[in-house]
Write a protein that holds these residues in place. Structure first.
Motif, PDB file in Angstrom:
ATOM      1  N   THR A  25       0.845  -1.183   0.000  1.00  0.00           N
ATOM      2  CA  THR A  25       0.000   0.000   0.000  1.00  0.00           C
ATOM      3  C   THR A  25       0.886   1.241   0.000  1.00  0.00           C
ATOM      4  O   THR A  25       1.798   1.353   0.812  1.00  0.00           O
ATOM      5  N   VAL A  26       0.593   2.138  -0.922  1.00  0.00           N
ATOM      6  CA  VAL A  26       1.308   3.407  -1.019  1.00  0.00           C
ATOM      7  C   VAL A  26       0.296   4.499  -0.695  1.00  0.00           C
ATOM      8  O   VAL A  26      -0.775   4.566  -1.298  1.00  0.00           O
ATOM      9  N   SER A  27       0.649   5.342   0.258  1.00  0.00           N
ATOM     10  CA  SER A  27      -0.223   6.445   0.655  1.00  0.00           C
ATOM     11  C   SER A  27       0.506   7.752   0.395  1.00  0.00           C
ATOM     12  O   SER A  27       1.521   8.049   1.026  1.00  0.00           O
ATOM     13  N   ALA A  28      -0.008   8.525  -0.563  1.00  0.00           N
ATOM     14  CA  ALA A  28       0.601   9.801  -0.938  1.00  0.00           C
ATOM     15  C   ALA A  28      -0.267  10.942  -0.431  1.00  0.00           C
ATOM     16  O   ALA A  28      -1.471  10.971  -0.659  1.00  0.00           O
ATOM     17  N   ASP A  29       0.354  11.871   0.244  1.00  0.00           N
ATOM     18  CA  ASP A  29      -0.323  13.045   0.789  1.00  0.00           C
ATOM     19  C   ASP A  29       0.188  14.254   0.010  1.00  0.00           C
ATOM     20  O   ASP A  29       1.371  14.573   0.060  1.00  0.00           O
ATOM     21  N   PHE A  30      -0.709  14.897  -0.736  1.00  0.00           N
ATOM     22  CA  PHE A  30      -0.287  16.089  -1.453  1.00  0.00           C
ATOM     23  C   PHE A  30      -1.348  17.174  -1.368  1.00  0.00           C
ATOM     24  O   PHE A  30      -2.488  16.921  -1.000  1.00  0.00           O
ATOM     25  N   ILE A  56       2.527   0.655 -12.985  1.00  0.00           N
ATOM     26  CA  ILE A  56       2.229  -0.509 -12.166  1.00  0.00           C
ATOM     27  C   ILE A  56       0.771  -0.497 -11.729  1.00  0.00           C
ATOM     28  O   ILE A  56       0.099  -1.508 -11.722  1.00  0.00           O
ATOM     29  N   VAL A  57       0.291   0.682 -11.344  1.00  0.00           N
ATOM     30  CA  VAL A  57      -1.091   0.822 -10.907  1.00  0.00           C
ATOM     31  C   VAL A  57      -1.526   2.271 -11.146  1.00  0.00           C
ATOM     32  O   VAL A  57      -0.712   3.188 -11.114  1.00  0.00           O
ATOM     33  N   GLU A  58      -2.797   2.419 -11.409  1.00  0.00           N
ATOM     34  CA  GLU A  58      -3.372   3.738 -11.638  1.00  0.00           C
ATOM     35  C   GLU A  58      -4.664   3.833 -10.833  1.00  0.00           C
ATOM     36  O   GLU A  58      -5.431   2.872 -10.768  1.00  0.00           O
ATOM     37  N   VAL A  59      -4.882   4.979 -10.209  1.00  0.00           N
ATOM     38  CA  VAL A  59      -6.070   5.158  -9.378  1.00  0.00           C
ATOM     39  C   VAL A  59      -6.692   6.522  -9.670  1.00  0.00           C
ATOM     40  O   VAL A  59      -5.991   7.479  -9.971  1.00  0.00           O
ATOM     41  N   LEU A  60      -8.023   6.567  -9.608  1.00  0.00           N
ATOM     42  CA  LEU A  60      -8.748   7.821  -9.785  1.00  0.00           C
ATOM     43  C   LEU A  60      -9.194   8.337  -8.432  1.00  0.00           C
ATOM     44  O   LEU A  60      -9.658   7.566  -7.586  1.00  0.00           O
ATOM     45  N   THR A  61      -9.052   9.633  -8.231  1.00  0.00           N
ATOM     46  CA  THR A  61      -9.560  10.261  -7.018  1.00  0.00           C
ATOM     47  C   THR A  61     -10.762  11.114  -7.406  1.00  0.00           C
ATOM     48  O   THR A  61     -10.842  11.604  -8.540  1.00  0.00           O
ATOM     49  N   PRO A  62     -11.709  11.303  -6.507  1.00  0.00           N
ATOM     50  CA  PRO A  62     -12.941  11.997  -6.875  1.00  0.00           C
ATOM     51  C   PRO A  62     -12.736  13.473  -7.201  1.00  0.00           C
ATOM     52  O   PRO A  62     -11.766  14.100  -6.767  1.00  0.00           O
ATOM     53  N   ALA A  63     -13.675  14.005  -7.968  1.00  0.00           N
ATOM     54  CA  ALA A  63     -13.673  15.421  -8.297  1.00  0.00           C
ATOM     55  C   ALA A  63     -13.853  16.235  -7.026  1.00  0.00           C
ATOM     56  O   ALA A  63     -14.442  15.765  -6.048  1.00  0.00           O
ATOM     57  N   ALA A  64     -13.325  17.451  -7.042  1.00  0.00           N
ATOM     58  CA  ALA A  64     -13.431  18.301  -5.850  1.00  0.00           C
ATOM     59  C   ALA A  64     -13.281  19.762  -6.250  1.00  0.00           C
ATOM     60  O   ALA A  64     -13.182  20.092  -7.443  1.00  0.00           O
ATOM     61  N   ASN A  65     -13.228  20.610  -5.239  1.00  0.00           N
ATOM     62  CA  ASN A  65     -13.143  22.044  -5.451  1.00  0.00           C
ATOM     63  C   ASN A  65     -12.094  22.617  -4.500  1.00  0.00           C
ATOM     64  O   ASN A  65     -12.201  22.457  -3.289  1.00  0.00           O
ATOM     65  N   ALA A  66     -11.064  23.258  -5.058  1.00  0.00           N
ATOM     66  CA  ALA A  66     -10.056  23.944  -4.248  1.00  0.00           C
ATOM     67  C   ALA A  66     -10.500  25.395  -4.123  1.00  0.00           C
ATOM     68  O   ALA A  66     -10.496  26.140  -5.105  1.00  0.00           O
ATOM     69  N   LYS A  67     -10.907  25.779  -2.930  1.00  0.00           N
ATOM     70  CA  LYS A  67     -11.443  27.118  -2.717  1.00  0.00           C
ATOM     71  C   LYS A  67     -10.389  28.196  -2.941  1.00  0.00           C
ATOM     72  O   LYS A  67      -9.191  27.939  -2.853  1.00  0.00           O
ATOM     73  N   VAL A  78      -2.873   3.884  -2.889  1.00  0.00           N
ATOM     74  CA  VAL A  78      -2.696   3.018  -4.050  1.00  0.00           C
ATOM     75  C   VAL A  78      -2.297   1.638  -3.552  1.00  0.00           C
ATOM     76  O   VAL A  78      -1.400   1.513  -2.717  1.00  0.00           O
ATOM     77  N   THR A  79      -2.948   0.600  -4.056  1.00  0.00           N
ATOM     78  CA  THR A  79      -2.598  -0.774  -3.699  1.00  0.00           C
ATOM     79  C   THR A  79      -1.901  -1.431  -4.887  1.00  0.00           C
ATOM     80  O   THR A  79      -2.426  -1.440  -5.995  1.00  0.00           O
ATOM     81  N   VAL A  80      -0.719  -1.961  -4.638  1.00  0.00           N
ATOM     82  CA  VAL A  80       0.101  -2.581  -5.680  1.00  0.00           C
ATOM     83  C   VAL A  80       0.169  -4.072  -5.416  1.00  0.00           C
ATOM     84  O   VAL A  80       0.519  -4.499  -4.312  1.00  0.00           O
ATOM     85  N   MET A  81      -0.154  -4.869  -6.409  1.00  0.00           N
ATOM     86  CA  MET A  81       0.010  -6.317  -6.315  1.00  0.00           C
ATOM     87  C   MET A  81       1.475  -6.644  -6.614  1.00  0.00           C
ATOM     88  O   MET A  81       2.022  -6.203  -7.629  1.00  0.00           O
ATOM     89  N   VAL A  82       2.110  -7.401  -5.736  1.00  0.00           N
ATOM     90  CA  VAL A  82       3.518  -7.737  -5.896  1.00  0.00           C
ATOM     91  C   VAL A  82       3.751  -8.541  -7.173  1.00  0.00           C
ATOM     92  O   VAL A  82       4.788  -8.400  -7.826  1.00  0.00           O
ATOM     93  N   ASP A  83       2.780  -9.348  -7.587  1.00  0.00           N
ATOM     94  CA  ASP A  83       2.970 -10.133  -8.814  1.00  0.00           C
ATOM     95  C   ASP A  83       3.115  -9.234 -10.034  1.00  0.00           C
ATOM     96  O   ASP A  83       3.758  -9.601 -11.010  1.00  0.00           O
ATOM     97  N   LYS A  84       2.562  -8.036  -9.994  1.00  0.00           N
ATOM     98  CA  LYS A  84       2.730  -7.085 -11.099  1.00  0.00           C
ATOM     99  C   LYS A  84       4.176  -6.592 -11.160  1.00  0.00           C
ATOM    100  O   LYS A  84       4.734  -6.409 -12.228  1.00  0.00           O
ATOM    101  N   LEU A  85       4.795  -6.425 -10.002  1.00  0.00           N
ATOM    102  CA  LEU A  85       6.210  -6.023  -9.949  1.00  0.00           C
ATOM    103  C   LEU A  85       7.136  -7.167 -10.342  1.00  0.00           C
ATOM    104  O   LEU A  85       8.162  -6.946 -10.977  1.00  0.00           O
TER     105      LEU A  85
END
Length: 149
Positions: A25-30, A56-67, A78-85
């Protein structure tokens, strides 16, 4: 990119007995900093994790509004399957070196509305890093961003 955390990299440290039925599991905070006087409404953002020039993996995050004049914080998991690596030939040498070069790319498209004028905005952020498999920390993180109007 504020921070990035990895969970489950310990499964990769034993290259002689690589467990391919586990996940990392990869957790990115931006953050999206909007210094403008108008809000930035964006569609689904796409975040990709890249190893050896392969997505390796692609994920969509929901639409939002930056005030307006605010910073919008987003955490992407992001969850990465080791077999993909494991199908990438370079993995064995990187495991021996205990360093995994990864890239994370995020693409955000949206628009700003100034009175009656709508302007499309695109944000692209690419971060390259070396992940130390012993400490599970990202080292030498180099992020580049591009904003297009």
């Amino acid at each position: 990119m504020n921070s990035i955390k990895f969970d489950g990299l310990s499964y990769l440290t034993n290259s002689s007995n690589l467990q391919t039925n586990v996940n990392i599991t990869v957790s990115a905070d931006f953050s999206i900093k909007n210094p403008n006087a108008v809000s930035f409404k964006f569609n689904e953002a796409t975040t990709s994790l890249i190893y050896d020039d392969r997505v390796i993996v692609e994920v969509l995050t929901p639409a939002a509004n930056a005030k307006a004049r605010r910073t919008f914080r987003m955490i992407v998991n992001v969850t990465v399957m080791v077999d993909k690596l494991s199908s990438i030939p370079r993995l064995a040498s990187d495991l021996v070196a205990r360093k995994l070069p990864l890239s994370m790319s995020t693409s955000i498209n949206g628009r700003v509305k100034i009175l009656v004028i709508k302007k499309r905005v695109g944000i692209q952020m690419n971060c390259n890093m070396i992940v130390d498999l012993q400490t599970q920390d990202a080292k030498n993180m180099d992020c580049k961003k591009k904003v297009s109007l």
